[in-house]
Design an enzyme around this catalytic site. Structure first.
Site, PDB file in Angstrom:
ATOM      1  N   SER A 231       4.959 -32.787  24.711  1.00  0.00           N
ATOM      2  CA  SER A 231       3.928 -32.190  24.116  1.00  0.00           C
ATOM      3  C   SER A 231       4.207 -30.897  23.206  1.00  0.00           C
ATOM      4  O   SER A 231       3.256 -30.623  22.325  1.00  0.00           O
ATOM      5  CB  SER A 231       2.649 -31.524  25.247  1.00  0.00           C
TER       6      SER A 231
ATOM      7  N   GLY B  50       3.138 -35.119  28.012  1.00  0.00           N
ATOM      8  CA  GLY B  50       3.427 -35.575  29.251  1.00  0.00           C
ATOM      9  C   GLY B  50       4.932 -36.288  29.278  1.00  0.00           C
ATOM     10  O   GLY B  50       5.193 -36.548  30.858  1.00  0.00           O
TER      11      GLY B  50
ATOM     12  N   ASN C 253       8.685 -31.228  31.356  1.00  0.00           N
ATOM     13  CA  ASN C 253       7.692 -31.880  32.311  1.00  0.00           C
ATOM     14  C   ASN C 253       8.423 -31.887  33.649  1.00  0.00           C
ATOM     15  O   ASN C 253       7.808 -31.992  34.785  1.00  0.00           O
ATOM     16  CB  ASN C 253       7.302 -33.058  31.858  1.00  0.00           C
TER      17      ASN C 253
ATOM     18  N   ASP D  72      -4.404 -22.620  28.059  1.00  0.00           N
ATOM     19  CA  ASP D  72      -3.678 -23.054  29.377  1.00  0.00           C
ATOM     20  C   ASP D  72      -2.209 -22.180  29.385  1.00  0.00           C
ATOM     21  O   ASP D  72      -1.563 -22.376  30.419  1.00  0.00           O
ATOM     22  CB  ASP D  72      -3.082 -24.486  29.076  1.00  0.00           C
TER      23      ASP D  72
ATOM     24  N   HIS E 257       0.995 -24.145  26.219  1.00  0.00           N
ATOM     25  CA  HIS E 257       1.314 -24.840  24.583  1.00  0.00           C
ATOM     26  C   HIS E 257       1.097 -23.664  23.797  1.00  0.00           C
ATOM     27  O   HIS E 257       0.184 -22.949  23.542  1.00  0.00           O
ATOM     28  CB  HIS E 257       0.584 -25.934  24.360  1.00  0.00           C
TER      29      HIS E 257
END
Length: 238
Positions: free
Chosen positions: A66, A103, A132, A213, A216
């Site tokens: 991402s 992801g 991830n 979040d 990012h």
């Protein structure tokens, strides 16, 4: 009764029509010759000014998650798209294919890379995976093996490799965070590939550079990431 055969002479009217037709044909031929002579310099000039044959396109393939897919923003705002724009301006004949998926883990990248290599036939492969894996606490050996497979696959396709590293937050424990970063350095040394140790280094301590979040980067931070990656990527684009 004696039959007499005489060669029929053309009538005066027929002779006039024939002469007129002959003059028109000669006139048309003359005009055609004149037009051809006049057009020859123009045709020659056009041949001289014709653009050269296009340079064969070379590809940079980006395999990321991402952080490279432009999560939370338009695709055109992400650092990969910004890098593609710069590449088009500074290195004509090059393009960027962004095969990043939000992801994605290193296992997913390892499973997909052969297909992407066949599809794009890249000259350079940017591997920006592993974040991830770390956030999920996956075994370090597993991540390392997957990244190793990706590097080997890219090298097998005669592509140059840029390995883009990531770092994990300290709450995962010192042994894990240090081992995670060490994976990238070790693989770069083993394979002799270019290494960018930490993708988010330019904005790591800037809270305002992240979305809500806190994972990012924002669209405004993407140019900094582009410039950061460019320093390592530019020597490979040759």
């Amino acid at each position: 009764m004696r039959a007499t055969t005489l060669a029929s002479a053309p009538s005066p009217a027929h002779a006039v029509r024939y002469a007129g037709w002959r003059r028109r044909v000669q006139c048309a031929i003359g005009w055609a010759a004149l037009l051809l002579v006049t057009a020859m310099p123009v045709m020659a000039q056009r041949a001289k000014s014709a653009p050269p044959a296009p340079t064969p396109t070379q590809t940079v393939l980006v395999m990321g998650d991402s952080l490279s897919a432009g999560y939370g923003m338009a695709a055109s705002q992400g650092w990969v798209a910004l890098t593609a724009n710069r590449l088009a301006q500074q290195k004509p004949g090059w393009r960027v294919v962004n095969a990043s998926i939000s992801g994605e883990t290193s296992a997913g990248g390892a499973a997909r890379i052969q297909t992407e290599l066949k599809r794009t036939r890249p000259a350079v492969v940017v591997i920006a995976l592993g974040a991830n894996d770390g956030l999920r606490g996956l075994p370090l050996e597993q991540t390392r093996d997957n990244l190793d497979r990706m590097i080997r696959a890219a090298e097998g396709a005669k592509a140059r490799v840029l390995l883009v590293g990531m770092r994990m937050p300290p709450n995962l424990g010192k042994a894990y965070t240090e081992g995670f970063s060490a994976n990238y350095a070790a693989l770069a040394k083993i394979h002799g590939v270019e290494l960018l140790p930490f993708l988010l280094e330019p904005i790591a301590l800037d809270r305002n550079a992240y979305q809500a979040d806190n994972l990012h980067p924002t669209a405004a931070a993407q140019p900094k990431l582009r410039d950061h990656v460019w320093k390592a990527l530019a020597p490979l684009v040759r």
